[in-house]
Write a protein that holds these residues in place. Structure first.
Motif, mmCIF file in Angstrom:
data_model
loop_
_atom_site.group_PDB
_atom_site.id
_atom_site.type_symbol
_atom_site.label_atom_id
_atom_site.label_comp_id
_atom_site.label_asym_id
_atom_site.label_seq_id
_atom_site.Cartn_x
_atom_site.Cartn_y
_atom_site.Cartn_z
ATOM 1 N N UNK A 189 0.833 -1.212 0.000
ATOM 2 C CA UNK A 189 0.000 0.000 0.000
ATOM 3 C C UNK A 189 0.866 1.261 0.000
ATOM 4 N N UNK A 190 1.900 1.279 0.796
ATOM 5 C CA UNK A 190 2.739 2.479 0.873
ATOM 6 C C UNK A 190 3.556 2.684 -0.387
ATOM 7 N N UNK A 191 3.970 1.606 -1.026
ATOM 8 C CA UNK A 191 4.649 1.743 -2.311
ATOM 9 C C UNK A 191 3.672 2.228 -3.382
ATOM 10 N N UNK A 192 2.427 1.769 -3.320
ATOM 11 C CA UNK A 192 1.387 2.271 -4.219
ATOM 12 C C UNK A 192 1.177 3.764 -3.997
ATOM 13 N N UNK A 193 1.107 4.179 -2.738
ATOM 14 C CA UNK A 193 0.933 5.602 -2.407
ATOM 15 C C UNK A 193 2.127 6.421 -2.894
ATOM 16 N N UNK A 194 3.325 5.908 -2.726
ATOM 17 C CA UNK A 194 4.525 6.628 -3.170
ATOM 18 C C UNK A 194 4.513 6.849 -4.673
ATOM 19 N N UNK A 195 4.169 5.811 -5.428
ATOM 20 C CA UNK A 195 4.093 5.948 -6.884
ATOM 21 C C UNK A 195 3.042 6.976 -7.274
ATOM 22 N N UNK A 196 1.892 6.919 -6.626
ATOM 23 C CA UNK A 196 0.815 7.850 -6.944
ATOM 24 C C UNK A 196 1.232 9.295 -6.642
ATOM 25 N N UNK A 197 1.957 9.508 -5.569
ATOM 26 C CA UNK A 197 2.414 10.856 -5.239
ATOM 27 C C UNK A 197 3.395 11.367 -6.283
ATOM 28 N N UNK A 198 4.288 10.488 -6.766
ATOM 29 C CA UNK A 198 5.234 10.890 -7.812
ATOM 30 C C UNK A 198 4.498 11.317 -9.073
ATOM 31 N N UNK A 199 3.335 10.720 -9.299
ATOM 32 C CA UNK A 199 2.533 11.004 -10.494
ATOM 33 C C UNK A 199 1.466 12.060 -10.238
ATOM 34 N N UNK A 200 1.526 12.712 -9.060
ATOM 35 C CA UNK A 200 0.561 13.760 -8.685
ATOM 36 C C UNK A 200 -0.873 13.244 -8.627
ATOM 37 N N UNK A 201 -1.039 11.993 -8.320
ATOM 38 C CA UNK A 201 -2.384 11.415 -8.169
ATOM 39 C C UNK A 201 -2.681 11.284 -6.670
ATOM 40 N N UNK A 202 -2.952 12.416 -6.050
ATOM 41 C CA UNK A 202 -3.123 12.452 -4.597
ATOM 42 C C UNK A 202 -4.295 11.596 -4.122
ATOM 43 N N UNK A 203 -5.467 11.637 -4.768
ATOM 44 C CA UNK A 203 -6.568 10.780 -4.298
ATOM 45 C C UNK A 203 -6.216 9.297 -4.283
ATOM 46 N N UNK A 204 -5.451 8.837 -5.271
ATOM 47 C CA UNK A 204 -5.034 7.431 -5.305
ATOM 48 C C UNK A 204 -4.129 7.128 -4.116
ATOM 49 N N UNK A 205 -3.224 8.069 -3.815
ATOM 50 C CA UNK A 205 -2.324 7.896 -2.671
ATOM 51 C C UNK A 205 -3.110 7.861 -1.368
ATOM 52 N N UNK A 206 -4.073 8.771 -1.228
ATOM 53 C CA UNK A 206 -4.878 8.821 -0.003
ATOM 54 C C UNK A 206 -5.670 7.531 0.173
ATOM 55 N N UNK A 207 -6.229 7.013 -0.911
ATOM 56 C CA UNK A 207 -6.974 5.753 -0.836
ATOM 57 C C UNK A 207 -6.074 4.614 -0.345
ATOM 58 N N UNK A 208 -4.847 4.547 -0.876
ATOM 59 C CA UNK A 208 -3.918 3.496 -0.460
ATOM 60 C C UNK A 208 -3.553 3.656 1.016
ATOM 61 N N UNK A 209 -3.333 4.880 1.448
ATOM 62 C CA UNK A 209 -3.007 5.124 2.855
ATOM 63 C C UNK A 209 -4.169 4.747 3.762
ATOM 64 N N UNK A 210 -5.393 5.070 3.327
ATOM 65 C CA UNK A 210 -6.565 4.721 4.133
ATOM 66 C C UNK A 210 -6.732 3.208 4.239
ATOM 67 N N UNK A 211 -6.462 2.496 3.136
ATOM 68 C CA UNK A 211 -6.513 1.029 3.217
ATOM 69 C C UNK A 211 -5.474 0.524 4.202
ATOM 70 N N UNK A 212 -4.293 1.120 4.168
ATOM 71 C CA UNK A 212 -3.225 0.672 5.063
ATOM 72 C C UNK A 212 -3.570 0.921 6.524
ATOM 73 N N UNK A 213 -4.391 1.937 6.786
ATOM 74 C CA UNK A 213 -4.835 2.191 8.163
ATOM 75 C C UNK A 213 -5.667 1.024 8.669
#
Length: 282
Positions: free
Chosen positions: A67-91
């Protein structure tokens, strides 16, 4: 619909029970592999609980790293909602991980001692997947690669994770691209080193939180990161309490300082500026 229907009756509703080889469920889940990975080395029945619980923790580490690697990739690509979704799943996943302490938290010293010797020099800090998780949090240390020199694939994966930006490094890069004055020292640092808090970054977060109408997306990201940080803190404290209850102040397995080492870890905040900046918001 039940995953395990009653197949005792006949008729069109009965599940297919006849397969040429292993069941499709087994092929996908590999349950037979998972349920035969336990090899206790003592006669104590409690060792099986310890062993399975530890293996479950390893599986949760694996999911959370994903999940955190997914969030990191999404942040690099400026896809913040995708990153937030991955972080929320990880919670949610981290909550399940933390619940894994429950079967171990009630161990008496005598119960733990009955199979502690079976661990030998083994210790949780030797977990490669947990180390990848810590590296993603910015807790970098090249010395943590040393225990894995004898496992080339694992060592290579950890070395790669050591050299890559952490999850928080990707967040700071995103803030910079959004026009916020992240200092060059925070952006162009040596990623193999532990992240050190910055007063300038603290001020940026305070400014973001002070203007919620303009910074809604970044605040949602910040809150998701704070949820993660809180659960990391709870993980460390639950580990501390379970260890203190089972073995007191004895030296830890693997030669660590045991409770004393865990107490130091429990005092550290992940994503520190997200916490300290809250006192500056007016």
């Amino acid at each position: 619909m039940s995953r395990y229907p009653d197949a005792s009756g006949a008729g069109s509703d009965a599940p297919n029970l006849d397969f040429a080889g292993t069941t499709p469920y087994e092929d996908y889940v590999q349950a037979d592999v998972l349920t035969h990975l336990q090899h206790p080395v003592s006669d104590d029945p409690g060792e099986m609980v310890f062993l399975v619980t530890t293996q479950v923790m390893e599986l949760w580490f694996t999911v959370i790293v994903h999940e955190w690697e997914t969030a990191s990739r999404a942040l690099r690509e400026d896809r913040v909602p995708v990153a937030v979704d991955a972080l929320k799943r990880s919670v949610r996943e981290f909550e399940a991980l933390n619940a894994s302490w429950t079967p171990l938290a009630q161990l008496t010293p005598a119960q733990f001692n009955s199979y502690r010797s079976a661990l030998g020099d083994g210790s949780g800090f030797q977990s490669a997947m947990y180390r990848r998780m810590e590296f993603l949090l910015g807790e970098k240390s090249a010395s943590m690669l040393v225990p894995h020199r004898g496992a080339p694939r694992v060592h290579a994966e950890l070395e790669k994770a050591l050299q890559e930006p952490s999850l928080y490094d990707e967040v700071l890069s995103l803030l910079s691209r959004r026009g916020l004055p992240v200092p060059a020292g925070a952006l162009n640092r040596d990623f193999t080193q532990k992240y050190e808090p910055s007063a300038a970054v603290e001020g940026i977060w305070a400014g973001v939180y002070a203007e919620p109408d303009q910074n809604g997306e970044i605040i949602r990201l910040g809150e998701a990161l704070t949820d993660v940080a809180e659960l990391v803190w709870r993980w460390r404290n639950d580990h501390l309490v379970a260890t203190r209850r089972a073995m007191g102040s004895k030296t830890g397995t693997g030669g660590s300082a045991g409770v004393a080492w865990l107490e130091k870890r429990a005092q550290k905040n992940v994503f520190p500026e997200l916490w300290s900046s809250r006192a500056l918001v007016t």
